[in-house]
Design an enzyme around this catalytic site. Structure first.
Site, mmCIF file in Angstrom:
data_model
loop_
_atom_site.group_PDB
_atom_site.id
_atom_site.type_symbol
_atom_site.label_atom_id
_atom_site.label_comp_id
_atom_site.label_asym_id
_atom_site.label_seq_id
_atom_site.Cartn_x
_atom_site.Cartn_y
_atom_site.Cartn_z
ATOM 1 N N GLU A 179 2.444 -6.183 6.969
ATOM 2 C CA GLU A 179 1.622 -5.245 7.740
ATOM 3 C C GLU A 179 2.017 -5.128 9.206
ATOM 4 O O GLU A 179 1.978 -4.046 9.787
ATOM 5 C CB GLU A 179 0.137 -5.618 7.628
ATOM 6 C CG GLU A 179 -0.506 -5.258 6.298
ATOM 7 C CD GLU A 179 -0.304 -6.306 5.219
ATOM 8 O OE1 GLU A 179 -0.930 -6.198 4.158
ATOM 9 O OE2 GLU A 179 0.504 -7.254 5.425
ATOM 10 N N GLY B 225 0.019 -5.412 0.639
ATOM 11 C CA GLY B 225 -1.175 -5.420 -0.209
ATOM 12 C C GLY B 225 -1.022 -6.257 -1.460
ATOM 13 O O GLY B 225 -2.002 -6.769 -2.009
ATOM 14 N N ASP C 20 -5.547 -6.514 6.779
ATOM 15 C CA ASP C 20 -7.018 -6.515 6.766
ATOM 16 C C ASP C 20 -7.647 -6.576 5.374
ATOM 17 O O ASP C 20 -8.846 -6.391 5.227
ATOM 18 C CB ASP C 20 -7.566 -5.292 7.525
ATOM 19 C CG ASP C 20 -7.067 -3.959 6.969
ATOM 20 O OD1 ASP C 20 -6.378 -3.962 5.933
ATOM 21 O OD2 ASP C 20 -7.373 -2.917 7.589
ATOM 22 N N ILE D 87 0.848 -1.189 0.000
ATOM 23 C CA ILE D 87 0.000 0.000 0.000
ATOM 24 C C ILE D 87 0.886 1.242 0.000
ATOM 25 O O ILE D 87 1.950 1.256 0.603
ATOM 26 C CB ILE D 87 -0.984 -0.010 1.186
ATOM 27 C CG1 ILE D 87 -2.190 0.886 0.919
ATOM 28 C CG2 ILE D 87 -0.297 0.350 2.489
ATOM 29 C CD1 ILE D 87 -3.437 0.473 1.662
ATOM 30 N N ASP E 271 -2.123 -9.607 -0.489
ATOM 31 C CA ASP E 271 -3.599 -9.622 -0.432
ATOM 32 C C ASP E 271 -4.174 -9.932 -1.812
ATOM 33 O O ASP E 271 -5.070 -10.777 -1.956
ATOM 34 C CB ASP E 271 -4.133 -8.261 0.033
ATOM 35 C CG ASP E 271 -3.875 -7.986 1.506
ATOM 36 O OD1 ASP E 271 -4.159 -8.857 2.337
ATOM 37 O OD2 ASP E 271 -3.394 -6.884 1.818
#
Length: 273
Positions: A146, A123, A154, A69, A126
């Site tokens: 993270e 991310g 998340d 991110i 993810d």
């Protein structure tokens, strides 16, 4: 086709049913900006609805797949004021929006193959875990990062990774945030195969993608849908679900064509979906 700030869609050969979706912020290591989270589901929805698309290959432009991110976008998350309940509710809605952007990969009926080179961090993992098939180069590296940013991951890694690499491996990777290699990713089952170079990966993934894209689109989209749904169902309910699915989809022109082609020893040709 829509132009994006953070993505690029490419059809490499005019007649191909394989489309390439590139994370396209190479100067930022394809870090995920606020624009990405609104553009990514739109791009996948457009590819999903396009009858010329049977399969999507997802990869990164430049040196990395995705470095996580964009940290500049995290600043606004920490600037809450006023009623703690209301600011918490607002943050929860924002997280749900970001989650939904990643889940768009699973919502897309067409299979999504991830081809990873360079870094796949935070991310990026993810997104990777939401893809249907995963490959990487020997020099690729991964990190569930993270925890090092004081965040509980998340956007899906903690939910999807255990089913892919096993609960124990997922816990260790998520708690340490350590970097791990392409060969370790292969050993754990995070990727199906590793390639010696990006050139080799692009060539081999291209051939595999064309092979899947030539199959019955009804059978391919059905296989993705049933496998996904079966993760959350007992064996009995999963079998019931596929029986219901096939009662609607099995009797098709694709089935007739597949049987005819097999009998006539030729390649089948299927209509667009």
């Amino acid at each position: 086709m829509e132009q994006f700030k953070t993505l690029e869609i490419v059809q490499k050969t005019p007649s191909s049913r394989v489309f390439h979706l590139y994370l396209n912020r190479p100067s930022h290591g394809n870090a995920l900006s606020p624009d990405f989270f609104s553009e990514f589901p739109r791009a996948l929805a457009a590819l999903d609805q396009n009858p010329d698309v049977n399969l999507i290959v997802l990869s990164g432009a430049g040196k990395h797949f995705c470095t996580g991110i964009d940290l500049s976008s995290l600043g606004s998350v920490n600037s809450h004021s006023g009623d703690r309940g209301r600011s918490g509710e607002k943050l929860r809605r924002h997280i749900k929006f970001l989650q939904d952007s990643v889940t768009a990969v699973e919502r897309c009926r067409k299979p999504v193959i991830a081809a990873v080179h360079g870094g796949c961090i935070g991310g990026g993992v993810d997104i990777l875990t939401a893809c249907d098939i995963r490959f990487c180069t020997e020099d690729a590296f991964f990190s569930v990062k993270e925890v090092d940013l004081a965040i509980t991951a998340d956007l899906g890694t903690l939910q999807r990774l255990p089913a892919i690499v096993g609960y124990g491996n997922a816990m260790e990777l998520a708690l340490t945030g350590r970097r791990f290699s392409g060969s370790e990713a292969k050993e754990m089952g995070l990727v199906s195969k590793i390639f010696s170079s990006k050139g080799e990966m692009d060539k081999e993934v291209g051939l595999l993608a064309e092979g899947i894209a030539a199959k019955s689109p009804l059978a391919v989209t059905g296989t993705k849908a049933v496998l996904q749904r079966s993760r959350d169902l007992s064996l009995e309910l999963g079998l019931d679900y596929v029986a219901t699915w096939n009662s609607a989809m099995l009797v098709s022109d694709d089935l007739t064509e597949a049987v005819s082609a097999h009998t006539q020893k030729r390649k089948p040709v299927f209509a667009k979906l």
